[in-house]
Write an enzyme that holds these catalytic residues in place. Structure first.
Site, mmCIF file in Angstrom:
data_model
loop_
_atom_site.group_PDB
_atom_site.id
_atom_site.type_symbol
_atom_site.label_atom_id
_atom_site.label_comp_id
_atom_site.label_asym_id
_atom_site.label_seq_id
_atom_site.Cartn_x
_atom_site.Cartn_y
_atom_site.Cartn_z
ATOM 1 N N LYS A 113 0.689 -1.120 -0.053
ATOM 2 C CA LYS A 113 0.060 0.059 0.026
ATOM 3 C C LYS A 113 0.799 1.287 0.009
ATOM 4 O O LYS A 113 0.708 2.038 -0.663
ATOM 5 C CB LYS A 113 -1.058 0.065 1.317
ATOM 6 C CG LYS A 113 -2.108 -0.942 1.072
ATOM 7 C CD LYS A 113 -3.242 -0.672 2.086
ATOM 8 C CE LYS A 113 -4.230 -1.674 2.105
ATOM 9 N NZ LYS A 113 -5.410 -1.460 2.959
ATOM 10 N N LYS A 196 -5.026 -11.430 -6.496
ATOM 11 C CA LYS A 196 -6.372 -11.627 -5.960
ATOM 12 C C LYS A 196 -7.102 -10.466 -6.426
ATOM 13 O O LYS A 196 -6.782 -9.306 -6.859
ATOM 14 C CB LYS A 196 -5.938 -11.343 -4.230
ATOM 15 C CG LYS A 196 -5.825 -9.850 -3.971
ATOM 16 C CD LYS A 196 -5.960 -9.687 -2.503
ATOM 17 C CE LYS A 196 -5.558 -8.184 -2.149
ATOM 18 N NZ LYS A 196 -5.515 -7.929 -0.775
ATOM 19 N N LYS A 199 -10.004 -4.112 -5.338
ATOM 20 C CA LYS A 199 -10.522 -2.833 -5.903
ATOM 21 C C LYS A 199 -9.258 -1.930 -6.387
ATOM 22 O O LYS A 199 -9.439 -0.888 -7.115
ATOM 23 C CB LYS A 199 -11.363 -1.875 -4.951
ATOM 24 C CG LYS A 199 -10.643 -1.403 -3.708
ATOM 25 C CD LYS A 199 -11.557 -0.632 -2.989
ATOM 26 C CE LYS A 199 -10.729 0.037 -1.749
ATOM 27 N NZ LYS A 199 -9.935 -0.833 -1.056
HETATM 28 P P1 TYM Z 1 -10.839 -5.536 3.562
HETATM 29 O O1 TYM Z 1 -12.085 -4.249 3.786
HETATM 30 O O2 TYM Z 1 -9.908 -5.102 2.487
HETATM 31 O O3 TYM Z 1 -11.623 -6.519 3.351
HETATM 32 C C1 TYM Z 1 -12.678 -7.342 3.811
HETATM 33 C C2 TYM Z 1 -12.547 -8.653 4.125
HETATM 34 O O4 TYM Z 1 -12.733 -9.367 2.597
HETATM 35 C C3 TYM Z 1 -11.657 -10.258 2.369
HETATM 36 N N1 TYM Z 1 -11.063 -10.117 0.847
HETATM 37 C C4 TYM Z 1 -10.967 -11.223 0.094
HETATM 38 N N2 TYM Z 1 -11.312 -12.515 0.321
HETATM 39 C C5 TYM Z 1 -11.218 -13.388 -0.678
HETATM 40 N N3 TYM Z 1 -10.796 -12.988 -1.903
HETATM 41 C C6 TYM Z 1 -10.683 -11.628 -2.165
HETATM 42 N N4 TYM Z 1 -9.957 -11.450 -3.475
HETATM 43 C C7 TYM Z 1 -10.566 -10.663 -1.108
HETATM 44 N N5 TYM Z 1 -10.317 -9.218 -1.119
HETATM 45 C C8 TYM Z 1 -10.912 -9.098 0.328
HETATM 46 C C9 TYM Z 1 -10.335 -9.811 3.423
HETATM 47 O O5 TYM Z 1 -9.423 -10.822 3.682
HETATM 48 C C10 TYM Z 1 -11.362 -9.206 4.455
HETATM 49 O O6 TYM Z 1 -11.732 -10.430 5.447
HETATM 50 N N6 TYM Z 1 -7.911 -4.982 7.664
HETATM 51 C C11 TYM Z 1 -9.270 -5.559 7.059
HETATM 52 C C12 TYM Z 1 -10.140 -4.936 7.954
HETATM 53 C C13 TYM Z 1 -10.283 -5.075 9.381
HETATM 54 C C14 TYM Z 1 -10.547 -6.145 10.156
HETATM 55 C C15 TYM Z 1 -10.262 -5.834 11.599
HETATM 56 C C16 TYM Z 1 -10.973 -7.481 9.812
HETATM 57 C C17 TYM Z 1 -9.788 -3.884 10.361
HETATM 58 N N7 TYM Z 1 -9.792 -4.434 11.606
HETATM 59 C C18 TYM Z 1 -10.298 -6.674 12.609
HETATM 60 C C19 TYM Z 1 -10.759 -8.511 10.818
HETATM 61 C C20 TYM Z 1 -10.653 -7.983 12.344
HETATM 62 C C21 TYM Z 1 -9.193 -5.117 5.843
HETATM 63 O O7 TYM Z 1 -8.571 -4.161 5.019
HETATM 64 O O8 TYM Z 1 -10.170 -5.887 4.969
#
Ligand code: TYM
Length: 333
Positions: A113, A196, A199
């Site tokens: 990032k 993967k 966005k």
């Molecule tokens: P975020 O918002 O990027 O994504 C949300 C969830 O979607 C999953 N994900 C995917 N799973 C399968 N294939 C993909 N291509 C794919 N892209 C995204 C992510 O693994 C995620 O589970 N840091 C986290 C948000 C967060 C969080 C937390 C999660 C903040 N605090 C505490 C769990 C516990 C994030 O940016 O996810």
């Protein structure tokens, strides 16, 4: 009580198919299996990259509406916005002080990032992002955290920090486990099926946004990159595009990959693409309407968030008090 917790960032105008299949779909299933399910919108994480305040407000409500439309049920789950729980930020400070600089520097998502923004432009918040995420989890004595594969390293840091705190200051924090469904934990870009779905890809041709026009998404599926062979088989190495379509179709229908593969015996990739596009169309078509209905009543959404915040704070506040006490802060009277 056995508790599940997870979050999804309010950083776009729609969740994508990877978010749903890798995470939110499991959240919906787990809200029935656990005593408590805590699902939240990490708006504090969303400001680790440049952000527009009006958009953040809008996308935070939009994210809540999408969770409800996808089946997260406020009568079973506690739904809240991260910034409504001040204890999370307070715990983050304590955890920052037991996190090694080198340890934080090994987080691969920060590298990706920050490279995208230019290393000098990246904020310190982007660097400490995983510590905030650890606090999100550790404030709530969580057993399982359902996430996609890309969050595994952050979960490992969370576990390390919990163990370290407990070793230094006495048993306080619950060490959580990542709940990662191997089969669906990484959904791939339709045009670039070894990366993967995300966005932040250069092009959105391989990205399925749940709230896009269903026809547009169906077309993206039908135009998915496959390979020059024609036999439908599950083989991530040699047939990543075909395997991705099989995974998507299996996840959306509940059928097994083996069953699907058998059903394409003697058929071409075209059949697989058309069927997957149809299954996706059926899934996404009702979503936009449901989301719009929910957004039309912001007071209802805000009431869900207020109730969620009250329940979440009732858990986080005693955890923070115990952490403050163990670390040697005087009680404020
Ligand atoms: P975020 O918002 O990027 O994504 C949300 C969830 O979607 C999953 N994900 C995917 N799973 C399968 N294939 C993909 N291509 C794919 N892209 C995204 C992510 O693994 C995620 O589970 N840091 C986290 C948000 C967060 C969080 C937390 C999660 C903040 N605090 C505490 C769990 C516990 C994030 O940016 O996810």
């Amino acid at each position: 009580r056995v508790r599940v917790l997870s979050g999804i960032q309010p950083t776009s105008d729609s969740f994508h198919l990877g978010n749903y299949l890798g995470a939110v779909k499991q959240w919906v299933a787990l809200q029935d299996e656990f005593d408590d399910a805590f699902y939240f919108i990490p708006d504090m994480h969303a400001i680790t990259v440049p952000n527009d305040p009006a958009k953040l407000r809008e996308r935070t409500r939009l994210s809540v509406a999408q969770l409800l439309a996808l089946g997260v049920d406020p009568s079973k789950s506690t739904i809240y916005v991260q910034s409504h729980i001040p204890e999370i930020a307070q715990l983050t400070w304590v955890l920052s002080c037991i996190t090694g600089f080198g340890e934080a520097n090994r987080m691969t998502q920060f590298k990706d990032k920050s490279a995208r923004q230019g290393a000098e432009a990246a904020g310190v918040g982007l660097f400490t992002y995983p510590i905030l995420m650890a606090a999100d989890i550790l404030a709530f004595h969580v057993d399982a955290v359902p996430v996609g594969e890309d969050q595994r390293q952050h979960l490992e840091l969370t576990r390390d920090l919990a163990n370290r705190f407990n070793t230094r200051f006495g048993e306080t924090l619950t060490v959580p486990r990542a709940y990662i469904v191997k089969e669906f934990a990484k959904i791939y870009d339709l045009q670039n099926p070894t990366a993967k779905m995300s966005k932040s890809a250069d092009s959105d041709a391989g990205l399925i946004n749940l709230l896009d026009e269903p026809k547009r998404s169906a077309k993206k599926i039908r135009s998915a990159v496959t390979d020059s062979d024609s036999v439908v088989a599950f083989d991530r190495e040699n047939k990543p595009g075909v395997s991705n379509l099989l995974t998507i179709q299996a996840a959306l229908t509940g059928r097994t990959i083996d069953d699907l593969v058998a059903s394409y015996d003697g058929k071409q990739y075209g059949h697989l693409k058309v069927d997957t596009a149809d299954v996706l169309t059926d899934f996404v078509t009702p979503l936009r309407g449901r989301v719009d209905e929910l957004l039309a009543d912001p007071a209802h959404l805000d009431a869900i968030l207020a109730a969620g915040a009250a329940k979440a704070r009732a858990v986080a506040a005693p955890t923070l008090r115990e952490v403050y006490d163990k670390i040697g802060f005087l009680a404020s009277s």
